[in-house]
Design a protein around this motif. Structure first.
Motif, mmCIF file in Angstrom:
data_model
loop_
_atom_site.group_PDB
_atom_site.id
_atom_site.type_symbol
_atom_site.label_atom_id
_atom_site.label_comp_id
_atom_site.label_asym_id
_atom_site.label_seq_id
_atom_site.Cartn_x
_atom_site.Cartn_y
_atom_site.Cartn_z
ATOM 1 N N GLY A 1 0.817 -1.207 0.000
ATOM 2 C CA GLY A 1 0.000 0.000 0.000
ATOM 3 C C GLY A 1 0.852 1.259 0.000
ATOM 4 N N TYR A 2 0.251 2.338 -0.463
ATOM 5 C CA TYR A 2 0.974 3.597 -0.562
ATOM 6 C C TYR A 2 0.007 4.767 -0.580
ATOM 7 C CZ TYR A 2 -0.294 2.956 -5.473
ATOM 8 O OH TYR A 2 -0.998 2.743 -6.625
ATOM 9 N N ILE A 3 0.571 5.956 -0.391
ATOM 10 C CA ILE A 3 -0.168 7.203 -0.476
ATOM 11 C C ILE A 3 0.375 7.977 -1.675
ATOM 12 C CG2 ILE A 3 1.390 8.481 1.082
ATOM 13 C CD1 ILE A 3 -2.354 8.911 1.189
ATOM 14 N N PHE B 1 0.510 24.554 4.279
ATOM 15 C CA PHE B 1 0.994 23.183 4.355
ATOM 16 C C PHE B 1 -0.185 22.231 4.213
ATOM 17 C CE2 PHE B 1 4.255 25.461 6.760
ATOM 18 C CZ PHE B 1 5.407 24.970 6.171
ATOM 19 N N ILE B 2 0.009 21.180 3.424
ATOM 20 C CA ILE B 2 -0.976 20.113 3.256
ATOM 21 C C ILE B 2 -0.245 18.793 3.407
ATOM 22 C CG2 ILE B 2 -2.523 18.947 1.621
ATOM 23 C CD1 ILE B 2 -3.150 21.611 0.384
ATOM 24 N N ASP B 3 -0.890 17.823 4.045
ATOM 25 C CA ASP B 3 -0.306 16.484 4.077
ATOM 26 C C ASP B 3 -1.357 15.463 3.699
ATOM 27 O OD1 ASP B 3 -1.622 15.064 6.343
ATOM 28 O OD2 ASP B 3 -0.639 16.545 7.582
ATOM 29 N N ALA B 4 -0.873 14.287 3.333
ATOM 30 C CA ALA B 4 -1.721 13.116 3.105
ATOM 31 C C ALA B 4 -0.980 11.934 3.691
ATOM 32 C CB ALA B 4 -1.983 12.906 1.620
ATOM 33 N N ALA B 5 -1.666 11.135 4.508
ATOM 34 C CA ALA B 5 -1.027 10.007 5.187
ATOM 35 C C ALA B 5 -1.855 8.744 5.022
ATOM 36 C CB ALA B 5 -0.852 10.310 6.683
ATOM 37 N N CYS B 6 -1.145 7.611 4.974
ATOM 38 C CA CYS B 6 -1.799 6.307 4.967
ATOM 39 C C CYS B 6 -1.233 5.494 6.119
ATOM 40 C CB CYS B 6 -1.573 5.575 3.651
ATOM 41 S SG CYS B 6 0.143 5.119 3.317
ATOM 42 N N CYS B 7 -2.024 4.533 6.587
ATOM 43 C CA CYS B 7 -1.582 3.683 7.692
ATOM 44 C C CYS B 7 -2.339 2.359 7.624
ATOM 45 C CB CYS B 7 -1.850 4.373 9.028
ATOM 46 S SG CYS B 7 -1.201 3.496 10.462
ATOM 47 N N GLY B 8 -1.713 1.309 8.125
ATOM 48 C CA GLY B 8 -2.355 -0.001 8.180
ATOM 49 C C GLY B 8 -3.417 -0.094 9.257
ATOM 50 N N SER B 9 -3.366 0.778 10.249
ATOM 51 C CA SER B 9 -4.366 0.827 11.321
ATOM 52 C C SER B 9 -5.113 2.152 11.249
ATOM 53 C CB SER B 9 -3.685 0.710 12.690
ATOM 54 O OG SER B 9 -3.115 -0.554 12.856
ATOM 55 N N THR C 1 -4.521 -4.118 5.114
ATOM 56 C CA THR C 1 -3.460 -3.735 4.190
ATOM 57 C C THR C 1 -2.620 -2.653 4.851
ATOM 58 O OG1 THR C 1 -2.960 -2.854 1.989
ATOM 59 C CG2 THR C 1 -4.972 -2.077 3.028
ATOM 60 N N GLY C 2 -1.426 -2.415 4.365
ATOM 61 C CA GLY C 2 -0.523 -1.434 4.965
ATOM 62 C C GLY C 2 -0.922 0.006 4.747
ATOM 63 N N ALA C 3 -1.966 0.244 3.954
ATOM 64 C CA ALA C 3 -2.358 1.625 3.663
ATOM 65 C C ALA C 3 -3.860 1.773 3.519
ATOM 66 C CB ALA C 3 -1.659 2.099 2.394
ATOM 67 N N GLY C 4 -4.627 1.030 4.263
ATOM 68 C CA GLY C 4 -6.078 1.047 4.117
ATOM 69 C C GLY C 4 -6.791 2.176 4.826
ATOM 70 N N ASN C 5 -6.041 3.133 5.368
ATOM 71 C CA ASN C 5 -6.630 4.243 6.104
ATOM 72 C C ASN C 5 -5.943 5.535 5.664
ATOM 73 O OD1 ASN C 5 -8.279 2.537 8.074
ATOM 74 N ND2 ASN C 5 -6.239 1.680 8.205
ATOM 75 N N LEU C 6 -6.705 6.616 5.555
ATOM 76 C CA LEU C 6 -6.225 7.873 4.990
ATOM 77 C C LEU C 6 -6.594 9.032 5.891
ATOM 78 C CD1 LEU C 6 -5.452 9.796 2.463
ATOM 79 C CD2 LEU C 6 -7.901 9.699 1.985
ATOM 80 N N ALA C 7 -5.701 10.010 5.968
ATOM 81 C CA ALA C 7 -6.017 11.280 6.610
ATOM 82 C C ALA C 7 -5.281 12.383 5.867
ATOM 83 C CB ALA C 7 -5.625 11.276 8.075
ATOM 84 N N MET C 8 -5.886 13.570 5.867
ATOM 85 C CA MET C 8 -5.284 14.754 5.262
ATOM 86 C C MET C 8 -5.517 15.933 6.196
ATOM 87 S SD MET C 8 -6.600 14.244 1.319
ATOM 88 C CE MET C 8 -5.548 15.508 0.598
ATOM 89 N N SER C 9 -4.514 16.796 6.313
ATOM 90 C CA SER C 9 -4.664 17.963 7.171
ATOM 91 C C SER C 9 -3.954 19.161 6.557
ATOM 92 C CB SER C 9 -4.129 17.672 8.578
ATOM 93 O OG SER C 9 -2.740 17.411 8.544
ATOM 94 N N THR C 10 -4.195 20.336 7.140
ATOM 95 C CA THR C 10 -3.578 21.574 6.688
ATOM 96 C C THR C 10 -3.004 22.323 7.885
ATOM 97 O OG1 THR C 10 -5.682 22.764 6.866
ATOM 98 C CG2 THR C 10 -5.122 21.838 4.711
ATOM 99 N N ALA C 11 -2.046 23.219 7.590
ATOM 100 C CA ALA C 11 -1.473 24.097 8.609
ATOM 101 C C ALA C 11 -1.071 25.404 7.929
ATOM 102 C CB ALA C 11 -0.253 23.452 9.258
ATOM 103 N N PRO C 12 -1.125 26.528 8.663
ATOM 104 C CA PRO C 12 -0.733 27.805 8.066
ATOM 105 C C PRO C 12 0.774 27.873 7.843
ATOM 106 C CG PRO C 12 -1.251 28.075 10.394
ATOM 107 C CD PRO C 12 -1.584 26.662 10.029
ATOM 108 N N GLY C 13 1.173 28.757 6.928
ATOM 109 C CA GLY C 13 2.571 28.903 6.568
ATOM 110 C C GLY C 13 3.456 29.360 7.711
#
Length: 146
Positions: free
Chosen positions: A11-13, A80-88, A107-119
């Motif tokens: 799995g991957y993001i 700032f923006i991120d995208a993360a995957c995780c098996g849990s 699976t090693g990437a069956g869960n997703l989260a995305m967040s933002t932060a100011p510069g």
């Protein structure tokens, strides 16, 4: 950017950026029939981003454990923006949570989260999870006029 969960093949993001036309547009994802566990997706819209050179930093990271983190560099007024995957399941976010999809723990990437932060000069983007494989991509979007 693309980052395998724990730099393995389970799995991957991926994080894509587009400069859409003015107004509303749809994001459509098409895949072939070989997808075994499915796809999870999310999107974040940003305004005030430099249209000629939108990304300042793209920083992938991976690991295993309960702390999912990456610290991209940026500047004042960036986003700032991120995208993360995780098996849990992905639990809490270190920044402003925008998308959370806890979908599949087989699976090693069956869960997703995305967040933002100011510069700022940098931002630690990340989450907590159960002890498992993870991958994350952190991006600094350059503000207009910087």
């Amino acid at each position: 950017g693309r980052q395998q969960s724990n730099n393995q093949n389970d799995g991957y993001i991926e994080l894509f950026g587009i400069i859409p036309p003015v107004g509303t547009c749809s994001i459509v994802i098409t895949c072939n029939n070989s997808v075994t566990y499915g796809l999870i997706g999310g999107s974040i819209s940003a305004t005030g981003v430099d249209q000629t050179s939108p990304t300042r930093t793209v920083l992938p990271a991976y690991g295993t454990g309960t702390s999912i983190q990456v610290t991209p560099t940026g500047a004042a007024n960036d986003l700032f923006i991120d995208a993360a995957c995780c098996g849990s399941d992905i639990n809490t976010s270190l920044q402003t949570l925008q998308v959370q999809r806890n979908y599949n723990v087989s699976t090693g990437a069956g869960n997703l989260a995305m967040s933002t932060a100011p510069g700022a000069a940098s931002a630690t983007m990340g989450y907590t999870s159960q002890n498992d494989w993870w991958g994350i991509i952190g991006v600094s979007l350059r503000a207009v006029g910087t």
